[in-house]
Design a protein around this motif. Structure first.
Motif, PDB file in Angstrom:
ATOM      1  N   ARG A 109       0.807  -1.220   0.000  1.00 15.17           N
ATOM      2  CA  ARG A 109       0.000   0.000   0.000  1.00 15.17           C
ATOM      3  C   ARG A 109       0.837   1.266   0.000  1.00 15.17           C
ATOM      4  NH1 ARG A 109      -3.289  -3.077   3.671  1.00 15.17           N
ATOM      5  NH2 ARG A 109      -5.309  -3.548   2.711  1.00 15.17           N
ATOM      6  N   ASN A 110       2.135   1.162   0.201  1.00 19.10           N
ATOM      7  CA  ASN A 110       2.978   2.340   0.324  1.00 19.10           C
ATOM      8  C   ASN A 110       4.146   2.257  -0.641  1.00 19.10           C
ATOM      9  OD1 ASN A 110       1.852   3.684   2.982  1.00 19.10           O
ATOM     10  ND2 ASN A 110       1.986   1.494   3.381  1.00 19.10           N
ATOM     11  N   PRO A 111       4.529   3.375  -1.233  1.00 14.84           N
ATOM     12  CA  PRO A 111       5.650   3.347  -2.177  1.00 14.84           C
ATOM     13  C   PRO A 111       6.966   3.081  -1.469  1.00 14.84           C
ATOM     14  CG  PRO A 111       4.965   5.607  -1.751  1.00 14.84           C
ATOM     15  CD  PRO A 111       3.956   4.720  -1.083  1.00 14.84           C
ATOM     16  N   SER A 112       7.852   2.420  -2.152  1.00 16.72           N
ATOM     17  CA  SER A 112       9.182   2.179  -1.613  1.00 16.72           C
ATOM     18  C   SER A 112      10.004   3.463  -1.693  1.00 16.72           C
ATOM     19  CB  SER A 112       9.874   1.061  -2.390  1.00 16.72           C
ATOM     20  OG  SER A 112      10.080   1.467  -3.739  1.00 16.72           O
ATOM     21  N   LYS A 113      11.188   3.410  -1.120  1.00 16.65           N
ATOM     22  CA  LYS A 113      12.066   4.577  -1.166  1.00 16.65           C
ATOM     23  C   LYS A 113      12.416   4.935  -2.604  1.00 16.65           C
ATOM     24  CE  LYS A 113      16.588   6.252   0.398  1.00 16.65           C
ATOM     25  NZ  LYS A 113      17.794   5.954   1.198  1.00 16.65           N
ATOM     26  N   ALA A 114      12.726   3.925  -3.416  1.00 19.07           N
ATOM     27  CA  ALA A 114      13.069   4.186  -4.812  1.00 19.07           C
ATOM     28  C   ALA A 114      11.893   4.803  -5.556  1.00 19.07           C
ATOM     29  CB  ALA A 114      13.523   2.897  -5.488  1.00 19.07           C
ATOM     30  N   GLU A 115      10.677   4.301  -5.302  1.00 12.19           N
ATOM     31  CA  GLU A 115       9.501   4.851  -5.972  1.00 12.19           C
ATOM     32  C   GLU A 115       9.201   6.272  -5.515  1.00 12.19           C
ATOM     33  OE1 GLU A 115       7.113   0.650  -6.663  1.00 12.19           O
ATOM     34  OE2 GLU A 115       6.900   1.757  -4.788  1.00 12.19           O
ATOM     35  N   TYR A 116       9.386   6.537  -4.230  1.00 10.92           N
ATOM     36  CA  TYR A 116       9.144   7.890  -3.725  1.00 10.92           C
ATOM     37  C   TYR A 116      10.131   8.884  -4.336  1.00 10.92           C
ATOM     38  CZ  TYR A 116       9.313  11.868  -0.555  1.00 10.92           C
ATOM     39  OH  TYR A 116       9.335  13.138  -0.042  1.00 10.92           O
ATOM     40  N   LEU A 117      11.403   8.523  -4.375  1.00 13.29           N
ATOM     41  CA  LEU A 117      12.399   9.415  -4.968  1.00 13.29           C
ATOM     42  C   LEU A 117      12.164   9.587  -6.464  1.00 13.29           C
ATOM     43  CD1 LEU A 117      15.612   8.173  -3.102  1.00 13.29           C
ATOM     44  CD2 LEU A 117      14.180  10.169  -2.578  1.00 13.29           C
ATOM     45  N   ARG A 118      11.742   8.526  -7.138  1.00 14.02           N
ATOM     46  CA  ARG A 118      11.439   8.645  -8.565  1.00 14.02           C
ATOM     47  C   ARG A 118      10.265   9.580  -8.794  1.00 14.02           C
ATOM     48  NH1 ARG A 118       7.997   3.971 -10.521  1.00 14.02           N
ATOM     49  NH2 ARG A 118       6.601   5.249  -9.244  1.00 14.02           N
ATOM     50  N   ASN A 119       9.184   9.425  -8.022  1.00 13.64           N
ATOM     51  CA  ASN A 119       8.022  10.295  -8.195  1.00 13.64           C
ATOM     52  C   ASN A 119       8.379  11.750  -7.930  1.00 13.64           C
ATOM     53  OD1 ASN A 119       6.634   7.944  -8.674  1.00 13.64           O
ATOM     54  ND2 ASN A 119       5.663   7.855  -6.657  1.00 13.64           N
ATOM     55  N   ARG A 120       9.200  11.995  -6.917  1.00 16.93           N
ATOM     56  CA  ARG A 120       9.586  13.364  -6.606  1.00 16.93           C
ATOM     57  C   ARG A 120      10.433  13.963  -7.730  1.00 16.93           C
ATOM     58  NH1 ARG A 120      12.932  14.659  -1.180  1.00 16.93           N
ATOM     59  NH2 ARG A 120      14.547  13.570  -2.376  1.00 16.93           N
ATOM     60  N   ALA A 121      11.341  13.156  -8.295  1.00 12.29           N
ATOM     61  CA  ALA A 121      12.169  13.651  -9.388  1.00 12.29           C
ATOM     62  C   ALA A 121      11.338  13.924 -10.640  1.00 12.29           C
ATOM     63  CB  ALA A 121      13.282  12.639  -9.706  1.00 12.29           C
ATOM     64  N   GLN A 122      10.350  13.067 -10.922  1.00  8.44           N
ATOM     65  CA  GLN A 122       9.511  13.290 -12.099  1.00  8.44           C
ATOM     66  C   GLN A 122       8.624  14.513 -11.932  1.00  8.44           C
ATOM     67  OE1 GLN A 122       7.471   9.556 -12.790  1.00  8.44           O
ATOM     68  NE2 GLN A 122       9.188   8.704 -13.921  1.00  8.44           N
ATOM     69  N   ARG A 123       8.129  14.748 -10.727  1.00  6.79           N
ATOM     70  CA  ARG A 123       7.338  15.964 -10.498  1.00  6.79           C
ATOM     71  C   ARG A 123       8.212  17.210 -10.662  1.00  6.79           C
ATOM     72  NH1 ARG A 123       5.066  12.781  -6.229  1.00  6.79           N
ATOM     73  NH2 ARG A 123       6.530  13.747  -4.757  1.00  6.79           N
ATOM     74  N   ALA A 124       9.457  17.115 -10.233  1.00  2.34           N
ATOM     75  CA  ALA A 124      10.370  18.248 -10.415  1.00  2.34           C
ATOM     76  C   ALA A 124      10.634  18.496 -11.900  1.00  2.34           C
ATOM     77  CB  ALA A 124      11.678  17.988  -9.673  1.00  2.34           C
ATOM     78  N   ASP A 125      10.716  17.433 -12.701  1.00  4.44           N
ATOM     79  CA  ASP A 125      10.898  17.604 -14.141  1.00  4.44           C
ATOM     80  C   ASP A 125       9.756  18.410 -14.757  1.00  4.44           C
ATOM     81  OD1 ASP A 125      13.217  16.112 -14.000  1.00  4.44           O
ATOM     82  OD2 ASP A 125      12.233  14.233 -14.579  1.00  4.44           O
ATOM     83  N   LEU A 126       8.530  18.089 -14.361  1.00  2.00           N
ATOM     84  CA  LEU A 126       7.367  18.745 -14.947  1.00  2.00           C
ATOM     85  C   LEU A 126       7.182  20.167 -14.428  1.00  2.00           C
ATOM     86  CD1 LEU A 126       4.852  15.759 -14.900  1.00  2.00           C
ATOM     87  CD2 LEU A 126       6.337  16.534 -16.760  1.00  2.00           C
ATOM     88  N   ARG A 127       7.924  20.532 -13.378  1.00  2.00           N
ATOM     89  CA  ARG A 127       7.863  21.903 -12.877  1.00  2.00           C
ATOM     90  C   ARG A 127       9.040  22.749 -13.370  1.00  2.00           C
ATOM     91  NH1 ARG A 127       6.592  19.282  -7.842  1.00  2.00           N
ATOM     92  NH2 ARG A 127       8.766  19.611  -7.219  1.00  2.00           N
ATOM     93  N   ASP A 128       9.916  22.175 -14.165  1.00  2.00           N
ATOM     94  CA  ASP A 128      11.109  22.859 -14.641  1.00  2.00           C
ATOM     95  C   ASP A 128      10.820  23.499 -16.001  1.00  2.00           C
ATOM     96  OD1 ASP A 128      13.583  23.748 -15.385  1.00  2.00           O
ATOM     97  OD2 ASP A 128      14.648  21.898 -14.876  1.00  2.00           O
ATOM     98  N   PRO A 129      10.631  24.812 -16.068  1.00  2.00           N
ATOM     99  CA  PRO A 129      10.302  25.434 -17.368  1.00  2.00           C
ATOM    100  C   PRO A 129      11.444  25.347 -18.375  1.00  2.00           C
ATOM    101  CG  PRO A 129      10.688  27.123 -15.693  1.00  2.00           C
ATOM    102  CD  PRO A 129      10.692  25.805 -14.980  1.00  2.00           C
ATOM    103  N   ARG A 130      12.695  25.409 -17.904  1.00  2.00           N
ATOM    104  CA  ARG A 130      13.821  25.314 -18.832  1.00  2.00           C
ATOM    105  C   ARG A 130      13.879  23.935 -19.475  1.00  2.00           C
ATOM    106  NH1 ARG A 130      18.815  28.210 -15.490  1.00  2.00           N
ATOM    107  NH2 ARG A 130      17.809  30.268 -15.235  1.00  2.00           N
TER     108      ARG A 130
END
Length: 358
Positions: A109-130
């Motif tokens: 029911r809960n994301p692993s550490k690797a999945e959490y870090l991946r989701n955070r990095a992908q959200r940062a990608d979509l917030r990066d205008p450059r």
């Protein structure tokens, strides 16, 4: 921040009464300790592992509560596993040294550490205008799966999802990367169809990066929509339903601002919330005079309504929670034949994740 999910039957599970011997105060102590342990494992990103000191501290120093959580009753697995326990949730991976306990089925029911870090990095990608500007220029503003485009960021209200600009991580388990290789420009329809799958799993060809000449030609040409099924070219003026130009709902880019049936704004980065119930009024549709249910009034009341075929297989009870955003494995083992000019993004064979499961 990290989070943890719990089943809605947590408080009513009969296991608590059996472990507590019918004592209400002990039930509260067991449930509170279990919740604190899961919160600690999520906050520390340990994939459900707990040290002896952490487990005892969040049990408020009560060794009896900790031992009860490690007890199996009602033919169910204990709430906490110790080294040497056998359970399907532990998998085949060896126990990590230094930890004394592991929460039962925590990673279901809960994301692993690797999945959490991946989701955070992908959200940062979509917030990066450059990064998005670089990807948009590299792809010529066209979808890398169907070549619809050049797409405009102002078309978020378009009825035809091929006009909507979006960005997709080709490999759903990886961020964009320093040079943005794993991030591509896509149209809304291809993005929604692919979901959190690889192009192979979604049966979508990843088209090659366009050349400078192709990008210049597309910019001079203007918007051109492609059908992913057979790549049949559809001009911007020809809508999917071939409406007349005088139809106010058939604007080639956006709907009218005062259209009550207009599509919502692009909500790729925000939650969709239902309107207040006071505004959800039923609209009366005039009858065509040809009998009940004829014309625009819909199907007849005495006839069954249309059924919608499911587009995804039913989830198995032991499958991971939907919040993991895990991609599905390919359905078959037959080799996939990529269309001419496409670039295979991943191998046809499913790969194992870091927990040892395909």
């Amino acid at each position: 921040m990290p989070y943890w999910l719990e089943s809605d039957t947590f408080a009513d599970d009969p296991v608590w009464d059996v472990l507590a011997g019918g004592r209400g105060d002990r039930v509260d102590a067991l449930q509170a300790a279990s919740a604190r342990l899961k919160s600690a494992a999520s906050h520390q990103l340990t994939d459900g592992y707990l040290t002896e000191g952490t487990a005892l501290r969040y049990c408020r120093g009560r060794r009896q509560i900790l031992d009860l959580l490690c007890t199996s009753v009602l033919d169910q697995a204990p709430r906490l596993h110790r080294p040497g326990d056998e359970c399907a949730c532990l998998g085949d991976a060896p126990w990590i040294d230094g930890y004394a306990y592991r929460i039962h089925a925590f990673l279901r029911r809960n994301p692993s550490k690797a999945e959490y870090l991946r989701n955070r990095a992908q959200r940062a990608d979509l917030r990066d205008p450059r990064l998005k500007a670089m990807v948009y220029d590299r792809d010529g503003g066209c979808c890398r799966y169907c070549r619809s485009g050049p797409l405009s960021p102002k078309a978020g209200r378009a009825r035809d999802r091929r006009k909507v600009l979006a960005y997709d991580h080709v490999d759903p388990d990886q961020p964009a990367g320093p040079d943005g290789t794993n991030l591509v420009t896509v149209c809304g329809r291809c993005n929604e169809h692919k979901g959190h799958r690889t192009p192979y799993e979604a049966d979508l060809p990843l088209l090659p990066v366009p050349t400078a000449a192709e990008r210049a030609a597309w910019t001079a040409r203007g918007l051109l929509l492609q059908d992913p099924a057979d790549h049949r070219q559809i001009s911007d003026r020809s809508a999917t339903k071939q409406r007349h130009d005088s139809d106010p709902d058939a604007d080639p880019i956006t709907d009218r601002p005062d259209d009550p049936d207009a599509d919502p704004d692009d909500t790729t980065g925000a939650d969709v919330r239902p309107d207040d119930g006071d505004h959800q009024q039923e609209q009366q549709v005039p009858s065509s005079g040809k009998g009940p249910g004829a014309g625009r009034g819909g199907h007849r009341a005495d006839q069954p309504g249309p059924t919608r075929q499911p587009t995804q297989p039913i989830r198995a009870p032991d499958s991971p929670d939907v919040y993991h955003r895990r991609s599905r494995a390919p359905a078959g083992a037959d080799p996939y034949i990529w269309p001419p000019g496409s670039v295979p993004a991943t191998s046809a064979q499913p790969q194992e994740d870091h927990h040892g499961a395909p």
